[in-house]
Design a protein around this motif. Structure first.
Motif, short mmCIF file in Angstrom:
data_model
loop_
_atom_site.label_atom_id
_atom_site.label_comp_id
_atom_site.label_asym_id
_atom_site.label_seq_id
_atom_site.Cartn_x
_atom_site.Cartn_y
_atom_site.Cartn_z
N LYS A 117 0.83 -1.21 0.00
CA LYS A 117 0.00 0.00 0.00
C LYS A 117 0.86 1.26 0.00
O LYS A 117 0.65 2.18 -0.80
CB LYS A 117 -0.93 -0.02 1.23
N THR A 118 1.83 1.27 0.90
CA THR A 118 2.70 2.45 0.97
C THR A 118 3.56 2.54 -0.29
O THR A 118 3.77 3.63 -0.83
CB THR A 118 3.57 2.38 2.23
N THR A 119 4.04 1.41 -0.77
CA THR A 119 4.85 1.42 -1.98
C THR A 119 4.05 1.98 -3.16
O THR A 119 4.58 2.72 -3.99
CB THR A 119 5.35 0.00 -2.30
N PHE A 160 2.15 10.90 5.21
CA PHE A 160 2.96 9.70 5.43
C PHE A 160 2.34 8.79 6.47
O PHE A 160 1.55 9.21 7.31
CB PHE A 160 4.36 10.06 5.91
N GLN A 161 2.74 7.53 6.41
CA GLN A 161 2.28 6.56 7.40
C GLN A 161 2.73 6.97 8.80
O GLN A 161 1.96 6.99 9.74
CB GLN A 161 2.83 5.18 7.04
N LYS A 162 4.02 7.31 8.90
CA LYS A 162 4.52 7.85 10.17
C LYS A 162 4.36 9.36 10.08
O LYS A 162 4.90 9.98 9.18
CB LYS A 162 6.01 7.49 10.30
N VAL A 244 -3.65 9.47 1.64
CA VAL A 244 -3.59 9.54 3.10
C VAL A 244 -3.25 8.15 3.63
O VAL A 244 -4.05 7.22 3.52
CB VAL A 244 -4.93 10.03 3.66
N ASP A 245 -2.05 8.02 4.18
CA ASP A 245 -1.59 6.71 4.62
C ASP A 245 -1.81 6.55 6.12
O ASP A 245 -1.19 7.24 6.93
CB ASP A 245 -0.09 6.56 4.28
N GLU A 246 -2.71 5.67 6.49
CA GLU A 246 -3.01 5.34 7.89
C GLU A 246 -3.19 6.57 8.77
O GLU A 246 -2.41 6.82 9.68
CB GLU A 246 -1.91 4.42 8.45
N PRO A 247 -4.26 7.33 8.53
CA PRO A 247 -4.46 8.57 9.28
C PRO A 247 -4.88 8.36 10.72
O PRO A 247 -4.71 9.27 11.53
CB PRO A 247 -5.57 9.28 8.50
MG LIG Z 1 2.29 1.12 4.76
#
Ligand SMILES: [Mg+2]
Ligand SMILES: Nc1ncnc2c1ncn2[C@@H]1O[C@H](COP(=O)(O)OP(=O)(O)OP(=O)(O)O)[C@@H](O)[C@H]1O
Lengths: 319, 386
Positions: A117-119, A160-162, A244-247
């Protein structure tokens, strides 16, 4: 016209695909390239591939029309990924991934850890170049040809996820740096704060409920507040598409609900792709869901349909 | 660019001190009798002038290291290039007064049996041209170097290593006689500058004042840049480079701007240094010189305007003192100092002071809040980078 000329004209007409007017689209969509696959051909090879004459004129033209036909389908999409593959040291993080996001759509992406997903977001935003495949924005911009800053400038924003904010700046300054507008270095040097800018920042502070924290250093915010600040920065950027990655990672239930509300609001005016593991949150969004697994799409549709899919249950929900 | 009130009282105190020094030191040297307790002895004026040049160099380094996070280990090269440009002007001023009495060629060229002046020495007989080169040569090198390094996203320790390689390569190049910069011996035996005898007390006093003025200008420029939106962006690039890219900023342009401006400042420092010490030779390119600059900035406190200035003055004062008192020991002391600062005072003197001050204020505020005063629970913590 001599007889010979007349004959050769007829032959040419016969060989040119326009000659087969009714099947024009299917020819053009099929394409002569077997590797590209035939997206319109059904499971058992039905409808059958139209026969393209082996004559060079015909094959060339069919190929060109195939590309054009694809382009035509692409044109109305906001985000178009087709056959995207990316491997890291032989491991395929993204494997022949195809995904389409329409203009104005909000899409939720779920999938187990390491599903890619992030990639996928890295590829869309220019951080990672795919090994092969097509990535188009707004129908005709090939994102693989641009870098992060250019892609951001086109109107793709990313969380970002983080959570990543500028820790040694105040909340306000974080938003100020994100605010849409000139990205020229010299203009930044001579920049002066003005009323419209202040007003924009006010709006975003209100929207993200950070008014009371405006003068605080971002480093001193709680995890959830940082997530919101980053979403606020995204809004300040005013992009057409938000990734939006893991908000809601690390948020309380109440905060999670608030975030779902915020994203639904945002999706009124923007297209949004949101990656999240929290199924309550995904349900609260109430949008089409795509489940990724091992770098490609496993299932896609309304949440109920996707979560009922036995393959999804097995690789993701059932754990 | 924002100015004045945004710079903070401390910076204005520094500026005031420097302006006062620029006036009082020359006055105390030239007009107070040697018997007067406040008389500044002759040897001290160029020594202090040298420290001020080092302070400007440290400030230049701080602009890239403290604010943008680029640890350059090659700033000595920009300093030396500015010094060489000034040295070439001073060489041409010697004219026919050299040992060989050649009106056109510097002594070392006559010695090497050269018949004519190399093309790249043309123009250096004019002060204005030389002054332009002082800015242009280091600036251009930094621009070209930075353009390729930042575009290919060389960062961190790799960047530091190639900056060391750059200054080392220049060291080797300038050692060669056929480069036409005096080889091993460098440029020396200067006679006068702008028509004034270079060793005269009044000239040295003027050079000291000019160095102070340059440092003041440097402080104001770095202050204005770092306080602008671009300065905020620099800190953002330092702390989260990829974030700035995804916001649409060109991080490499931010770095290139800071690196080039910084190199120009270092060049000016070198140009003022050379007439005060009376020589420039390839030794100034030595990698260890550049590393020393990093130590000055680290000791004083990087990411502050005051820190590098204080660090450079303190460490160099210590160096002068200890190299006289205990010559073999200085390098060990310098290394030890670096270790101590890195382990115990990672923010440097100024940074540690600020940090303690902020903590104190926070505690006081918390006490106030407990007593029912609602003052500033939401107030800003002052930015430690100021
Ligand atoms: Mg990820
Ligand atoms: N730069 C990289 N180098 C090597 N491997 C990578 C790189 N980036 C991602 N991967 C690998 O690719 C796979 C997919 O990672 P990705 O971060 O996209 O997963 P994800 O779906 O976002 O998972 P999560 O839910 O844990 O965030 C992982 O196995 C990861 O280790």
């Amino acid at each position: 016209m001599t007889m010979v000329e007349e004959a050769s004209r007829q032959i040419r007409v016969l060989h040119e695909p326009q000659g087969y007017a009714p099947s024009l689209t299917s020819i053009s969509l099929a394409g002569p390239d077997p590797a590209a696959g035939d997206p319109d051909a059904g499971e058992n090879g039905w409808p059958p591939r139209p026969v393209v004459s082996p004559h060079p004129w015909a094959t060339e033209r069919a190929a060109r029309l195939a590309a054009e036909g694809k382009g035509r389908r692409r044109r109305d999409t906001l985000l178009y990924l087709d056959g995207v593959t990316k491997s890291f040291d032989g491991f395929k993080a993204i494997n022949n991934l195809s995904l389409v996001v329409e203009r104005g759509e909000m899409r939720a992406i779920i999938g187990p850890n390491g599903a890619g997903k992030t990639t996928m977001m890295d590829i869309i935003t220019g951080k990672t170049r795919p090994d092969k495949g097509e990535v188009f924005f707004g129908g005709d911009v090939d994102l693989t040809q641009h870098d992060e800053a250019e892609i951001a400038g086109m109107g793709i924003g990313r969380k970002f996820q983080k959570p990543t904010v500028f820790e040694s700046h105040t909340v306000e300054d974080n938003l100020r740096l994100a605010l849409s507008g000139s990205r020229s270095i010299l203009r930044a040097l001579f920049h002066r704060k003005d009323a419209p800018e202040r007003q924009r920042i006010e709006e975003i502070l209100a929207l993200t409920r950070l008014e009371a924290k405006r003068k605080m250093l971002a480093a001193d915010l709680s995890h959830g507040q940082k997530q919101w600040l980053e979403i606020g920065m995204l809004l300040a950027q005013d992009p057409e598409l938000l990734l939006v990655d893991e908000p809601v990672a690390g948020m309380t239930d109440a905060e999670t609900e608030e975030t779902a509300r915020l994203l639904r609001d945002i999706s009124q005016k923007h297209s949004v792709v949101v990656v999240e593991h929290d199924m309550h949150f995904v349900r609260a969004l109430g949008v089409k869901v795509t489940c990724l697994h091992e770098g490609s799409v496993l299932a896609e549709g309304p949440l109920d349909q996707v979560s009922a899919d036995p393959r999804v249950v097995e690789v993701y929900l059932g754990r | 660019m924002i100015f004045a009130r945004h710079l903070g009282a401390r910076v204005w105190i520094l500026v005031a001190v420097l302006v006062a020094a620029a006036i009082l030191v020359p006055a105390a040297n030239l007009w107070l009798p040697a018997s007067h307790p406040l008389h500044v002895p002759n040897y001290l004026v160029p020594l202090l002038g040298k420290y001020v040049c080092y302070a400007l160099l440290a400030l230049a380094l701080d602009l890239v290291w403290g604010y943008v996070g680029i640890l350059s280990l090659g700033h000595g090269a920009f300093f030396a290039l500015g010094g060489y440009a000034m040295g070439m002007y001073l060489m041409r001023q010697i004219g026919g007064r050299g040992v060989y009495g050649n009106p056109l060629l510097p002594d070392f060229m006559v010695f090497l049996n050269w018949k004519e002046l190399p093309w790249y020495w043309y123009g250096f007989d004019h002060f204005a041209f030389a002054a332009l080169m002082v800015l242009l040569v280091p600036g251009l090198l930094a621009f070209v170097f930075g353009y390729f390094a930042f575009r290919s996203r060389v960062t961190g320790v790799y960047l530091s290593i190639i900056t060391q390689a750059m200054t080392y390569a220049l060291l080797l190049a300038f050692f060669r006689n056929d480069m036409g910069f005096g080889g091993n011996n460098g440029l020396t035996d200067f006679k006068d500058i702008l028509g004034f005898p270079i060793a005269a007390r009044s000239t040295r006093a003027a050079l000291f004042a000019a160095s102070c003025a340059a440092l003041v200008a440097g402080v104001l420029v770095v202050g204005a840049v770092t306080r602008s939106k671009l300065g905020k962006l620099m800190i953002a690039v330092r702390d989260a480079e990829s974030r700035t890219r995804f916001l649409g900023w060109r991080a490499e342009h931010v770095k290139l701007f800071a690196f080039t401006l910084s190199a120009v400042m270092a060049g000016v420092a070198g140009a003022l240094y050379v007439p005060q010490v009376g020589i420039i030779n390839p030794g100034e390119f030595a990698p260890v010189n550049s590393i020393e600059v990093v130590i000055w900035a680290a000791v004083g406190g990087r990411g502050t305007l005051l820190g590098p200035v204080i660090g450079a003055l303190l460490v160099n004062w210590g160096k002068s003192y200890f190299t006289a008192a205990w010559p073999e020991g200085w390098l060990f002391m310098l290394g030890g100092l670096f270790v101590v600062v890195t382990l115990l005072l990672p923010r440097g003197i100024v940074g540690t002071f600020d940090h303690g001050w902020d903590a104190l204020r926070l505690r006081r505020r918390a006490r106030l809040a407990e007593r029912g005063g609602s003052s500033g629970a939401t107030d800003a913590v002052p930015n430690p980078a100021e």
